[in-house]
Motif scaffolding. Structure first.
Motif, PDB file in Angstrom:
ATOM      1  N   PRO A 154      -6.178  -1.659   9.788  1.00 17.73           N
ATOM      2  CA  PRO A 154      -5.409  -2.879  10.049  1.00 17.73           C
ATOM      3  C   PRO A 154      -5.241  -3.109  11.555  1.00 17.73           C
ATOM      4  N   ALA A 155      -5.121  -4.357  11.929  1.00 17.04           N
ATOM      5  CA  ALA A 155      -4.981  -4.714  13.345  1.00 17.04           C
ATOM      6  C   ALA A 155      -3.519  -4.556  13.771  1.00 17.04           C
ATOM      7  N   TRP A 156      -3.060  -3.311  13.805  1.00 15.09           N
ATOM      8  CA  TRP A 156      -1.689  -3.011  14.207  1.00 15.09           C
ATOM      9  C   TRP A 156      -1.675  -2.554  15.657  1.00 15.09           C
ATOM     10  N   ARG A 157      -0.503  -2.644  16.264  1.00 17.00           N
ATOM     11  CA  ARG A 157      -0.313  -2.082  17.591  1.00 17.00           C
ATOM     12  C   ARG A 157      -0.533  -0.577  17.510  1.00 17.00           C
ATOM     13  N   SER A 158      -1.299  -0.018  18.441  1.00 14.06           N
ATOM     14  CA  SER A 158      -1.592   1.412  18.384  1.00 14.06           C
ATOM     15  C   SER A 158      -1.958   1.904  19.780  1.00 14.06           C
ATOM     16  N   ALA A 159      -2.091   3.210  19.891  1.00 18.27           N
ATOM     17  CA  ALA A 159      -2.488   3.848  21.144  1.00 18.27           C
ATOM     18  C   ALA A 159      -3.400   5.023  20.810  1.00 18.27           C
ATOM     19  N   THR A 179      -1.703  12.652  27.878  1.00 15.56           N
ATOM     20  CA  THR A 179      -2.101  11.344  28.389  1.00 15.56           C
ATOM     21  C   THR A 179      -2.389  10.411  27.225  1.00 15.56           C
ATOM     22  N   VAL A 180      -1.771   9.253  27.251  1.00 19.50           N
ATOM     23  CA  VAL A 180      -1.903   8.276  26.171  1.00 19.50           C
ATOM     24  C   VAL A 180      -2.434   6.965  26.740  1.00 19.50           C
ATOM     25  N   ALA A 181      -3.421   6.402  26.067  1.00 18.39           N
ATOM     26  CA  ALA A 181      -3.997   5.129  26.474  1.00 18.39           C
ATOM     27  C   ALA A 181      -3.587   4.051  25.479  1.00 18.39           C
ATOM     28  N   SER A 182      -2.931   3.036  25.973  1.00 16.53           N
ATOM     29  CA  SER A 182      -2.553   1.892  25.143  1.00 16.53           C
ATOM     30  C   SER A 182      -3.156   0.636  25.759  1.00 16.53           C
ATOM     31  N   ASP A 183      -3.052  -0.460  25.051  1.00 18.84           N
ATOM     32  CA  ASP A 183      -3.522  -1.729  25.606  1.00 18.84           C
ATOM     33  C   ASP A 183      -2.349  -2.556  26.112  1.00 18.84           C
ATOM     34  N   ILE A 184      -1.267  -1.855  26.486  1.00 21.74           N
ATOM     35  CA  ILE A 184      -0.049  -2.533  26.941  1.00 21.74           C
ATOM     36  C   ILE A 184       0.190  -2.136  28.397  1.00 21.74           C
ATOM     37  N   PRO A 185      -0.285  -2.906  29.352  1.00 21.70           N
ATOM     38  CA  PRO A 185      -0.182  -2.527  30.764  1.00 21.70           C
ATOM     39  C   PRO A 185       1.201  -2.779  31.355  1.00 21.70           C
ATOM     40  N   ASP A 186       1.545  -1.950  32.348  1.00 25.35           N
ATOM     41  CA  ASP A 186       2.740  -2.142  33.168  1.00 25.35           C
ATOM     42  C   ASP A 186       3.989  -2.400  32.329  1.00 25.35           C
ATOM     43  N   ARG A 202       6.315   4.781  33.005  1.00 26.01           N
ATOM     44  CA  ARG A 202       5.728   3.438  32.979  1.00 26.01           C
ATOM     45  C   ARG A 202       4.214   3.543  32.846  1.00 26.01           C
ATOM     46  N   SER A 203       3.647   2.643  32.065  1.00 28.18           N
ATOM     47  CA  SER A 203       2.190   2.605  31.931  1.00 28.18           C
ATOM     48  C   SER A 203       1.587   1.921  33.151  1.00 28.18           C
ATOM     49  N   ASP A 204       0.330   2.281  33.461  1.00 38.58           N
ATOM     50  CA  ASP A 204      -0.310   1.679  34.623  1.00 38.58           C
ATOM     51  C   ASP A 204      -0.954   0.346  34.262  1.00 38.58           C
ATOM     52  N   ALA A 205      -1.752  -0.176  35.166  1.00 39.66           N
ATOM     53  CA  ALA A 205      -2.346  -1.507  34.965  1.00 39.66           C
ATOM     54  C   ALA A 205      -3.315  -1.545  33.796  1.00 39.66           C
ATOM     55  N   SER A 206      -3.821  -0.386  33.380  1.00 39.81           N
ATOM     56  CA  SER A 206      -4.735  -0.345  32.234  1.00 39.81           C
ATOM     57  C   SER A 206      -4.042   0.108  30.953  1.00 39.81           C
ATOM     58  N   GLY A 207      -2.734   0.317  31.015  1.00 36.75           N
ATOM     59  CA  GLY A 207      -1.988   0.706  29.829  1.00 36.75           C
ATOM     60  C   GLY A 207      -1.928   2.200  29.577  1.00 36.75           C
ATOM     61  N   VAL A 231       7.998  12.047  21.429  1.00 45.46           N
ATOM     62  CA  VAL A 231       7.795  10.669  20.969  1.00 45.46           C
ATOM     63  C   VAL A 231       7.767   9.733  22.172  1.00 45.46           C
ATOM     64  N   PHE A 232       6.751   8.886  22.220  1.00 46.56           N
ATOM     65  CA  PHE A 232       6.662   7.828  23.227  1.00 46.56           C
ATOM     66  C   PHE A 232       6.986   6.506  22.541  1.00 46.56           C
ATOM     67  N   GLY A 233       7.922   5.756  23.093  1.00 44.94           N
ATOM     68  CA  GLY A 233       8.333   4.498  22.482  1.00 44.94           C
ATOM     69  C   GLY A 233       8.189   3.323  23.425  1.00 44.94           C
ATOM     70  N   ILE A 234       7.623   2.239  22.916  1.00 47.36           N
ATOM     71  CA  ILE A 234       7.446   1.016  23.705  1.00 47.36           C
ATOM     72  C   ILE A 234       8.060  -0.148  22.947  1.00 47.36           C
ATOM     73  N   ASP A 235       9.059  -0.765  23.539  1.00 43.31           N
ATOM     74  CA  ASP A 235       9.699  -1.926  22.928  1.00 43.31           C
ATOM     75  C   ASP A 235       8.900  -3.174  23.293  1.00 43.31           C
ATOM     76  N   LEU A 236       8.623  -4.009  22.294  1.00 40.31           N
ATOM     77  CA  LEU A 236       7.856  -5.238  22.494  1.00 40.31           C
ATOM     78  C   LEU A 236       8.687  -6.424  22.018  1.00 40.31           C
ATOM     79  N   PRO A 237       9.677  -6.823  22.823  1.00 38.13           N
ATOM     80  CA  PRO A 237      10.608  -7.872  22.375  1.00 38.13           C
ATOM     81  C   PRO A 237       9.949  -9.210  22.108  1.00 38.13           C
ATOM     82  N   GLU A 238       8.873  -9.521  22.844  1.00 37.42           N
ATOM     83  CA  GLU A 238       8.213 -10.814  22.623  1.00 37.42           C
ATOM     84  C   GLU A 238       7.520 -10.868  21.272  1.00 37.42           C
ATOM     85  N   GLU A 239       7.269  -9.702  20.673  1.00 36.91           N
ATOM     86  CA  GLU A 239       6.651  -9.642  19.346  1.00 36.91           C
ATOM     87  C   GLU A 239       7.646  -9.221  18.272  1.00 36.91           C
TER      88      GLU A 239
END
Length: 287
Positions: A154-159, A179-186, A202-207, A231-239
């Motif tokens: 499924p096309a869910w948010r993931s890392a 080291t964790v790679a996400s598609d959520i930069p900065d 904080r994630s870098d420019a490449s997430g 546990v690494f947690g990222i809040d995505l209020p716009e979503e």
């Protein structure tokens, strides 16, 4: 009259400070993650392993819907993979108990494989994506018969974990950088230790973001199989969403030993021995 004006000014100042403080507190509320935690690991008579996990979530939270899938990347030497390391995707049915019993997910693994467990938990308008990444080392060559093979994830948010060459033998340890790679930069990333907030990174420019769990004396003395969940947690209020990635972390293989410290002790021992020999005017007889 002057006294009244002074009291009025103080009241206005105090009220403004109270509003500012209240605003800061409301803005500083930290979202609690929904995350996967290991609850058991048991070897079976056929050489497989059953991993049990349960989602941990805030008190009073109720889920309208739960979906669970996992991505298995088998090792090249796994019997059932036929030499291929292509990821396989499975849907896992989750039974939601009617009472307050915890939600439990069990995965049978009969091969060397990297498991990326993903869950989508919806509660009202809020969606929580929870991941847990771990390795299995079963020997039966069988897969989980309680899971349904599907074609696409499924096309869910993931890392994703960055593990270099340790793809199928990854065991996160204290003192080693995760080291964790996400598609959520900065974006701000909250780090939790068994659910307790530790710090914010904080994630870098490449997430990409990284964290090194420190050595834990209690974990080191608890045995080789003892672990804690980072546990690494990222809040995505716009979503209206939240993403968590949990990783079981074990004590360092050699405990809390330090290579530099060990070499220092060795050098001191050698120096002390040489000094003793010189002072005693001892000579070695070589044959």
């Amino acid at each position: 009259m002057k006294i009244r004006i002074t009291i009025l000014v103080l009241a206005v100042v105090l009220l403004s400070l109270h509003k500012t403080q209240a605003f800061a507190l409301s803005e500083g509320i930290r979202s609690e993650p929904v995350w996967w935690s290991f609850t058991g690991q048991e070897k079976t008579s056929d050489g497989g392993t059953v991993i049990s996990l349960s989602p941990v979530y805030p008190d009073g939270m109720r889920f309208d819907d739960i979906e669970v899938v996992y991505i298995s990347t088998p090792g090249k030497n796994s019997d059932s993979s036929r030499g291929s390391d292509k990821p396989e995707i499975y849907r896992k049915k989750v039974e939601r108990p009617a009472d307050a019993s915890p939600i439990n997910v069990q995965i049978y693994s009969g091969r060397t494989e990297l498991i990326d467990l993903r869950g989508r938990f919806s509660s009202g308008e809020r969606v929580c994506y929870a991941q847990c990444i771990f390795s299995c080392y079963g020997k039966s060559g069988l897969t989980d018969d309680g899971s349904e093979r599907i074609s696409d994830a499924p096309a869910w948010r993931s890392a994703l974990l960055r593990m270099d060459d340790r793809k199928f033998f990854y065991r996160a340890q204290t003192g080693e950088t995760i080291t964790v790679a996400s598609d959520i930069p900065d974006v701000s990333v909250d780090v939790f230790n068994d659910g307790d907030f530790v710090l914010e990174i904080r994630s870098d420019a490449s997430g990409v973001f990284a964290y090194t769990p420190p050595h834990d004396k209690s974990l080191a003395s608890a045995g080789y199989s003892a672990k804690k969940d980072i546990v690494f947690g990222i809040d995505l209020p716009e979503e209206a969403a939240y993403l968590s990635v949990s990783i079981p972390v074990y004590r360092a293989f050699y405990g809390n030993t330090s290579l530099a410290g060990g070499l220092s002790v060795l050098a001191a021992s050698v120096s002390g021995t040489l000094c003793f020999v010189i002072l005693r005017s001892r000579r070695f007889r070589w044959r």
